[in-house]
Write a protein that holds these residues in place. Structure first.
Motif, PDB file in Angstrom:
ATOM      1  N   VAL A   1       0.842  -1.250   0.009  1.00  0.00           N
ATOM      2  CA  VAL A   1       0.011   0.170  -0.020  1.00  0.00           C
ATOM      3  C   VAL A   1       0.990   1.246   0.030  1.00  0.00           C
ATOM      4  CG1 VAL A   1      -1.604   1.282   1.095  1.00  0.00           C
ATOM      5  CG2 VAL A   1      -1.986  -1.085   1.151  1.00  0.00           C
ATOM      6  N   LEU A   2       1.837   1.274   0.772  1.00  0.00           N
ATOM      7  CA  LEU A   2       2.801   2.455   1.102  1.00  0.00           C
ATOM      8  C   LEU A   2       3.342   2.954  -0.368  1.00  0.00           C
ATOM      9  CD1 LEU A   2       3.586   4.337   3.172  1.00  0.00           C
ATOM     10  CD2 LEU A   2       5.707   3.067   3.466  1.00  0.00           C
ATOM     11  N   PRO A   3       3.809   2.222  -1.220  1.00  0.00           N
ATOM     12  CA  PRO A   3       4.287   2.821  -2.698  1.00  0.00           C
ATOM     13  C   PRO A   3       3.448   3.812  -3.241  1.00  0.00           C
ATOM     14  CG  PRO A   3       4.863   0.440  -2.543  1.00  0.00           C
ATOM     15  CD  PRO A   3       3.930   0.807  -1.435  1.00  0.00           C
ATOM     16  N   VAL A   4       2.053   3.614  -3.489  1.00  0.00           N
ATOM     17  CA  VAL A   4       1.120   4.606  -4.232  1.00  0.00           C
ATOM     18  C   VAL A   4       1.160   5.704  -3.300  1.00  0.00           C
ATOM     19  CG1 VAL A   4      -1.154   3.935  -3.159  1.00  0.00           C
ATOM     20  CG2 VAL A   4      -0.846   4.591  -5.580  1.00  0.00           C
ATOM     21  N   LEU A   5       1.200   5.532  -2.008  1.00  0.00           N
ATOM     22  CA  LEU A   5       1.059   6.946  -1.304  1.00  0.00           C
ATOM     23  C   LEU A   5       2.397   7.874  -1.434  1.00  0.00           C
ATOM     24  CD1 LEU A   5      -0.326   5.588   2.121  1.00  0.00           C
ATOM     25  CD2 LEU A   5      -1.525   6.457   0.010  1.00  0.00           C
ATOM     26  N   VAL A   6       3.579   7.147  -1.755  1.00  0.00           N
ATOM     27  CA  VAL A   6       4.877   7.809  -1.632  1.00  0.00           C
ATOM     28  C   VAL A   6       5.245   8.382  -3.213  1.00  0.00           C
ATOM     29  CG1 VAL A   6       7.279   7.656  -1.163  1.00  0.00           C
ATOM     30  CG2 VAL A   6       5.477   6.800   0.645  1.00  0.00           C
ATOM     31  N   ALA A   7       5.051   7.405  -3.870  1.00  0.00           N
ATOM     32  CA  ALA A   7       5.725   7.382  -5.322  1.00  0.00           C
ATOM     33  C   ALA A   7       4.626   7.432  -6.417  1.00  0.00           C
ATOM     34  CB  ALA A   7       6.564   6.247  -5.782  1.00  0.00           C
ATOM     35  N   GLY A   8       3.205   7.468  -6.140  1.00  0.00           N
ATOM     36  CA  GLY A   8       2.164   7.182  -7.000  1.00  0.00           C
ATOM     37  C   GLY A   8       2.067   8.411  -7.888  1.00  0.00           C
ATOM     38  N   LYS A   9       2.287   9.695  -7.341  1.00  0.00           N
ATOM     39  CA  LYS A   9       2.029  11.035  -7.912  1.00  0.00           C
ATOM     40  C   LYS A   9       1.286  11.014  -9.120  1.00  0.00           C
ATOM     41  CE  LYS A   9       7.032  11.842  -6.819  1.00  0.00           C
ATOM     42  NZ  LYS A   9       8.136  12.109  -7.189  1.00  0.00           N
ATOM     43  N   PRO A  10      -0.186  10.794  -8.964  1.00  0.00           N
ATOM     44  CA  PRO A  10      -0.990  10.803  -9.968  1.00  0.00           C
ATOM     45  C   PRO A  10      -1.104  12.176 -10.711  1.00  0.00           C
ATOM     46  CG  PRO A  10      -2.241  11.126  -8.099  1.00  0.00           C
ATOM     47  CD  PRO A  10      -0.782  10.408  -7.661  1.00  0.00           C
ATOM     48  N   ARG A  11      -1.127  12.255 -11.922  1.00  0.00           N
ATOM     49  CA  ARG A  11      -1.557  13.422 -12.857  1.00  0.00           C
ATOM     50  C   ARG A  11      -2.922  14.132 -12.327  1.00  0.00           C
ATOM     51  NH1 ARG A  11      -0.236  10.527 -18.531  1.00  0.00           N
ATOM     52  NH2 ARG A  11       1.982  10.597 -18.361  1.00  0.00           N
ATOM     53  N   PRO A  12      -2.938  15.323 -11.946  1.00  0.00           N
ATOM     54  CA  PRO A  12      -4.160  16.062 -11.577  1.00  0.00           C
ATOM     55  C   PRO A  12      -4.929  15.925 -12.617  1.00  0.00           C
ATOM     56  CG  PRO A  12      -2.237  17.521 -11.188  1.00  0.00           C
ATOM     57  CD  PRO A  12      -1.824  16.285 -12.288  1.00  0.00           C
ATOM     58  N   MET A  13      -6.459  15.549 -12.225  1.00  0.00           N
ATOM     59  CA  MET A  13      -7.658  15.669 -13.110  1.00  0.00           C
ATOM     60  C   MET A  13      -8.599  16.208 -12.352  1.00  0.00           C
ATOM     61  SD  MET A  13      -7.032  13.163 -15.539  1.00  0.00           S
ATOM     62  CE  MET A  13      -5.495  12.243 -16.048  1.00  0.00           C
ATOM     63  N   PRO A  14      -8.565  17.621 -12.399  1.00  0.00           N
ATOM     64  CA  PRO A  14      -9.571  18.521 -11.801  1.00  0.00           C
ATOM     65  C   PRO A  14     -11.031  18.418 -12.072  1.00  0.00           C
ATOM     66  CG  PRO A  14      -8.179  19.955 -13.110  1.00  0.00           C
ATOM     67  CD  PRO A  14      -7.588  18.516 -13.080  1.00  0.00           C
ATOM     68  N   HIS A  15     -11.126  18.028 -13.412  1.00  0.00           N
ATOM     69  CA  HIS A  15     -12.487  17.848 -13.958  1.00  0.00           C
ATOM     70  C   HIS A  15     -13.249  16.552 -13.185  1.00  0.00           C
ATOM     71  CE1 HIS A  15     -10.170  15.136 -16.582  1.00  0.00           C
ATOM     72  NE2 HIS A  15     -11.297  14.161 -16.631  1.00  0.00           N
ATOM     73  N   LEU A  16     -12.370  15.772 -12.663  1.00  0.00           N
ATOM     74  CA  LEU A  16     -13.222  14.540 -11.925  1.00  0.00           C
ATOM     75  C   LEU A  16     -13.618  14.911 -10.417  1.00  0.00           C
ATOM     76  CD1 LEU A  16     -10.386  11.806 -12.951  1.00  0.00           C
ATOM     77  CD2 LEU A  16     -12.912  12.328 -14.105  1.00  0.00           C
ATOM     78  N   ARG A  17     -13.142  16.030 -10.035  1.00  0.00           N
ATOM     79  CA  ARG A  17     -13.675  16.569  -8.707  1.00  0.00           C
ATOM     80  C   ARG A  17     -14.530  17.476  -8.929  1.00  0.00           C
ATOM     81  NH1 ARG A  17      -9.814  15.118  -4.858  1.00  0.00           N
ATOM     82  NH2 ARG A  17     -11.586  15.743  -3.445  1.00  0.00           N
ATOM     83  N   GLN A  18     -15.094  17.865  -9.942  1.00  0.00           N
ATOM     84  CA  GLN A  18     -16.174  18.902 -10.164  1.00  0.00           C
ATOM     85  C   GLN A  18     -17.479  18.442 -10.598  1.00  0.00           C
ATOM     86  OE1 GLN A  18     -13.676  21.414 -12.505  1.00  0.00           O
ATOM     87  NE2 GLN A  18     -13.690  22.786 -10.930  1.00  0.00           N
ATOM     88  N   THR A  19     -18.517  18.857  -9.950  1.00  0.00           N
ATOM     89  CA  THR A  19     -19.854  18.258 -10.639  1.00  0.00           C
ATOM     90  C   THR A  19     -19.998  18.815 -12.080  1.00  0.00           C
ATOM     91  OG1 THR A  19     -21.000  20.369  -9.659  1.00  0.00           O
ATOM     92  CG2 THR A  19     -20.769  18.319  -8.071  1.00  0.00           C
ATOM     93  N   ALA A  20     -21.215  18.200 -12.822  1.00  0.00           N
ATOM     94  CA  ALA A  20     -21.640  18.701 -13.895  1.00  0.00           C
ATOM     95  C   ALA A  20     -22.042  20.164 -13.776  1.00  0.00           C
ATOM     96  CB  ALA A  20     -22.629  17.802 -14.462  1.00  0.00           C
ATOM     97  N   GLU A  21     -22.905  20.642 -12.826  1.00  0.00           N
ATOM     98  CA  GLU A  21     -23.197  22.041 -12.661  1.00  0.00           C
ATOM     99  C   GLU A  21     -22.303  23.050 -12.363  1.00  0.00           C
ATOM    100  OE1 GLU A  21     -23.941  19.264 -10.691  1.00  0.00           O
ATOM    101  OE2 GLU A  21     -26.201  18.942 -11.174  1.00  0.00           O
ATOM    102  N   SER A  22     -21.161  22.615 -12.218  1.00  0.00           N
ATOM    103  CA  SER A  22     -20.136  23.752 -11.987  1.00  0.00           C
ATOM    104  C   SER A  22     -19.502  24.214 -13.404  1.00  0.00           C
ATOM    105  CB  SER A  22     -18.951  23.048 -11.431  1.00  0.00           C
ATOM    106  OG  SER A  22     -18.438  22.060 -12.104  1.00  0.00           O
ATOM    107  N   GLY A  23     -20.017  23.298 -14.382  1.00  0.00           N
ATOM    108  CA  GLY A  23     -19.555  23.791 -15.720  1.00  0.00           C
ATOM    109  C   GLY A  23     -17.945  23.411 -16.128  1.00  0.00           C
ATOM    110  N   ALA A  24     -17.498  22.441 -15.235  1.00  0.00           N
ATOM    111  CA  ALA A  24     -16.177  22.146 -15.409  1.00  0.00           C
ATOM    112  C   ALA A  24     -15.890  21.684 -16.754  1.00  0.00           C
ATOM    113  CB  ALA A  24     -15.706  21.293 -14.381  1.00  0.00           C
TER     114      ALA A  24
END
Length: 407
Positions: free
Chosen positions: A185-208
């Motif tokens: 489990v620890l490697p993904v927390l330390v070295a995962g470094k996901p690319r930011p995907m801000p549109h996945l954190r926003q609702t459809a109503e936000s117009g993202a």
């Protein structure tokens, strides 16, 4: 010049996907060996003839604790907006409590420890599940589901590894188990470094803005409750077979042994992985996310129907293998495609906690179904009913567009 898909910057990195799949495998390894190997053995050692009774109490208490805490920590990670801190805290606490299980002596102590362990375990598992929804775009959710199919097999491998004679004593095995989980489990927390995907954190109503070349929103026409109920129906069948497969096969063939069933389980777990990966990749490329779910659940119901009329152990095992592989593919791909249909990204962790109830409710429902059918009508009736329940998932997941996409 037209591109065949989204550009690399709109896709999650292979490193994160690989490390995330490893972490989910660590999640499986954090509970599967303990619940299937160590806890039953420890209860037999401590309580003898009362072991089954105590196991029932601990399973019930643990299921309730897991259900509530998964929702609670999913909600908490939504509120804070961060997943990794919760995952790390749950990893540390659940590992410490797992190692401490070797010192349990009384029923009250056991129940308290199991509840505390389940709470801390779901402090890790709930945010971990939601993290994928924050980081993996729809164009890769089929691949994600295929990779998630590795998790049960990885949990089984850890269980097999720590029961080798080289690891002597339950205390040492629990320590090794916890260490392996941390290493996964620890490697993904330390070295995962996901690319930011801000549109996945926003609702459809936000117009993202949505990702470039996003697939047609086919799953949007599948209501969340249909996805939930379809998974529940398949999970009830899987839980029933996990509990009663050995007893049924021995009724067909007295020569069937525990090791035979263990090998069948292992074969199903690992045979499902390439099928799930290929089906997931195809669904991404063809932009037909529901098609593999409908096909796999149909095959699973056929496997159960075959089991209901199996004349001997060989045919019975064949029916179970058909069901088991198809159900494993369905559950892995369903886990990732569920992320498409959740309506509110800001409540993703909480909502996935509600979906997690499909993993715990079957443990409460399955005994009643079995007791109502097996003593009167036999196992064949049980499998026929399970085939019918599984088949009901097909119309739940099918829309006119999904049906057209199967052509």
């Amino acid at each position: 010049m037209q591109t065949s898909g989204p550009s690399p910057r709109h896709r999650q990195s292979p490193r994160f996907l690989a490390l995330y799949a490893l972490a989910v495998g660590g999640g499986s390894a954090s509970y599967a060996p303990f619940l299937t190997l160590f806890l039953p053995a420890r209860l037999l050692e401590l309580f003898g003839d009362r072991a089954v009774e105590v196991m029932s109490y601990s399973a019930f208490a643990g299921a309730i604790a897991a259900s509530l805490s998964n929702i609670a920590f999913g909600w908490a990670s939504d509120r804070t907006g961060h997943r990794r801190g919760w995952i790390l805290a749950g990893l540390v606490l659940s590992s410490l409590l797992l190692v401490s299980m070797q010192w349990v002596e009384t029923i009250f102590h056991l129940l308290a420890m199991v509840v505390a362990w389940q709470v801390s375990l779901n402090m890790m598992l709930a945010p971990l599940a939601a993290w994928a929804g924050d980081c993996v775009p729809d164009e890769q959710k089929g691949l994600l589901g295929g990779l998630l199919s590795l998790a049960p097999g990885m949990g089984a491998l850890v269980g097999a590894a720590i029961t080798l004679p080289l690891v002597a004593g339950d205390g040492a095995r629990l320590v090794v188990n916890a260490a392996l989980v941390v290493a996964m489990v620890l490697p993904v927390l330390v070295a995962g470094k996901p690319r930011p995907m801000p549109h996945l954190r926003q609702t459809a109503e936000s117009g993202a803005p949505q990702a470039l070349d996003a697939p047609a929103p086919d799953p949007a026409s599948i209501p969340v409750w249909r996805m939930w109920l379809a998974r529940l129906l398949v999970q009830i069948s899987e839980a029933s077979l996990f509990a009663f497969l050995l007893l049924w096969l021995r009724g067909l063939d007295e020569g069937v042994r525990e090791n035979d069933v263990a090998r069948v389980f292992a074969f199903v777990l690992f045979a499902a992985v390439p099928v799930a990966v290929l089906a997931g990749r195809w669904s991404d490329r063809a932009r037909r996310p529901m098609a593999p779910l409908v096909v796999s659940v149909a095959i699973a119901s056929l496997g159960l129907a075959g089991m209901s009329v199996a004349p001997n152990g060989t045919w019975g095992i064949g029916g179970y293998v058909t069901f088991g592989i198809a159900a494993s593919v369905f559950l892995a791909l369903h886990s990732s495609q569920t992320l498409r249909v959740l309506p509110r990204p800001e409540h993703r962790g909480r909502d996935l906690g509600v979906f997690n109830l499909t993993n715990t409710i079957p443990s409460l429902v399955m005994p009643g179904i079995a007791l109502a059918l097996i003593p009167v009508f036999g196992f064949h009736a049980l499998f026929a009913v399970l085939a019918g329940l599984t088949f009901l998932a097909i119309p739940l997941l099918s829309t006119r567009r999904a049906v057209r996409n199967l052509a």
